[in-house]
Design an enzyme around this catalytic site. Sequence first.
Site, PDB file in Angstrom:
ATOM      1  CG  HIS A 243      52.438  37.690  35.859  1.00 38.59           C
ATOM      2  ND1 HIS A 243      51.705  36.605  36.265  1.00 38.59           N
ATOM      3  CD2 HIS A 243      51.561  38.738  35.833  1.00 38.59           C
ATOM      4  CE1 HIS A 243      50.432  36.976  36.450  1.00 38.59           C
ATOM      5  NE2 HIS A 243      50.325  38.263  36.190  1.00 38.59           N
TER       6      HIS A 243
ATOM      7  CG  ASN B 126      46.188  41.439  43.384  1.00 41.58           C
ATOM      8  OD1 ASN B 126      47.085  41.072  42.619  1.00 41.58           O
ATOM      9  ND2 ASN B 126      44.967  41.727  42.961  1.00 41.58           N
TER      10      ASN B 126
ATOM     11  CG  ASP C 288      64.040  35.961  46.715  1.00 39.32           C
ATOM     12  OD1 ASP C 288      63.582  34.831  46.462  1.00 39.32           O
ATOM     13  OD2 ASP C 288      65.044  36.428  46.140  1.00 39.32           O
TER      14      ASP C 288
ATOM     15  NE  ARG D 285      47.037  39.590  32.042  1.00 34.39           N
ATOM     16  CZ  ARG D 285      47.464  40.829  32.310  1.00 34.39           C
ATOM     17  NH1 ARG D 285      48.009  41.103  33.466  1.00 34.39           N
ATOM     18  NH2 ARG D 285      47.340  41.783  31.416  1.00 34.39           N
TER      19      ARG D 285
ATOM     20  CG  HIS E  83      46.028  36.960  41.062  1.00 31.41           C
ATOM     21  ND1 HIS E  83      46.923  37.966  40.809  1.00 31.41           N
ATOM     22  CD2 HIS E  83      46.742  35.903  41.508  1.00 31.41           C
ATOM     23  CE1 HIS E  83      48.139  37.530  41.086  1.00 31.41           C
ATOM     24  NE2 HIS E  83      48.060  36.287  41.520  1.00 31.41           N
ATOM     25  CG  LEU E  84      40.812  41.959  41.828  1.00 31.67           C
ATOM     26  CD1 LEU E  84      41.397  43.256  41.318  1.00 31.67           C
ATOM     27  CD2 LEU E  84      39.551  42.199  42.613  1.00 31.67           C
TER      28      LEU E  84
ATOM     29  CE1 TYR F 125      42.723  42.550  36.797  1.00 30.52           C
ATOM     30  CE2 TYR F 125      42.814  44.474  35.370  1.00 30.52           C
ATOM     31  CZ  TYR F 125      43.335  43.265  35.784  1.00 30.52           C
ATOM     32  OH  TYR F 125      44.471  42.763  35.194  1.00 30.52           O
TER      33      TYR F 125
HETATM   34  C1  DQA Z   1      45.848  40.807  38.785  1.00 33.51           C
HETATM   35  C2  DQA Z   1      46.274  39.937  37.595  1.00 33.51           C
HETATM   36  C3  DQA Z   1      47.632  40.393  37.068  1.00 33.51           C
HETATM   37  O1  DQA Z   1      48.004  39.601  35.941  1.00 33.51           O
HETATM   38  C4  DQA Z   1      47.571  41.833  36.624  1.00 33.51           C
HETATM   39  O2  DQA Z   1      48.862  42.266  36.230  1.00 33.51           O
HETATM   40  C5  DQA Z   1      47.001  42.733  37.653  1.00 33.51           C
HETATM   41  C6  DQA Z   1      45.871  42.280  38.449  1.00 33.51           C
HETATM   42  C7  DQA Z   1      44.430  40.451  39.270  1.00 33.51           C
HETATM   43  O3  DQA Z   1      44.105  40.840  40.384  1.00 33.51           O
HETATM   44  O4  DQA Z   1      43.658  39.831  38.542  1.00 33.51           O
HETATM   45  O5  DQA Z   1      47.412  43.888  37.802  1.00 33.51           O
HETATM   46  O6  DQA Z   1      46.747  40.542  39.858  1.00 33.51           O
END
Ligand code: DQA
Length: 145
Positions: free
Chosen positions: A79, A73, A86, A110, A99-100, A22
């Site tokens: 998931h 995010n 909703d 994921r 997503h990062l 991240y």
């Molecule tokens: C995330 C990817 C998700 O799978 C994970 O649970 C995160 C970060 C990302 O920013 O890459 O907490 O959303």
Amino acid sequence: MRIDVVHGPNLNLLGEREPEVYGRTTLAELDARLQALGKELGADVRCFQSNHEGALIDYLQDHRTVADAFILNPAGYTHTSVALRDAVAAVQKPVVEVHLSNTQARETFRKSSLIAAVAAGRIEGFGVGGYELALRALVDRLAAP
Ligand code: DQA
């Protein structure tokens, strides 16, 4: 133009949490970058983070009439959360899912997003830069006649 950035669970630990996945930018640094870019682009950027599903849903609901768009995010809730999906569908404002990491290149669980089908678009795999791409995309979209 107002764009609200909503960060899901564990993103408060950005910078120290699995930095190889991240990155090392903290959440405060990311939010400051987005606010600075917003200023440049003429958008008022507000940021919110919660580790709680209901708080994320409340935030989207409570700000649906004041924000023109959201960057979300959903983190782990991506998931799992039908309720967050909703809420995204309910706000009737464009929501960009960010997503990062590139979730498609990680564990199987994921690879599916409950949010994707109700999002205006999706950006992933570009680290904190993905939020900036989302902000630019939303400003362009909202400015378009
Ligand atoms: C995330 C990817 C998700 O799978 C994970 O649970 C995160 C970060 C990302 O920013 O890459 O907490 O959303």
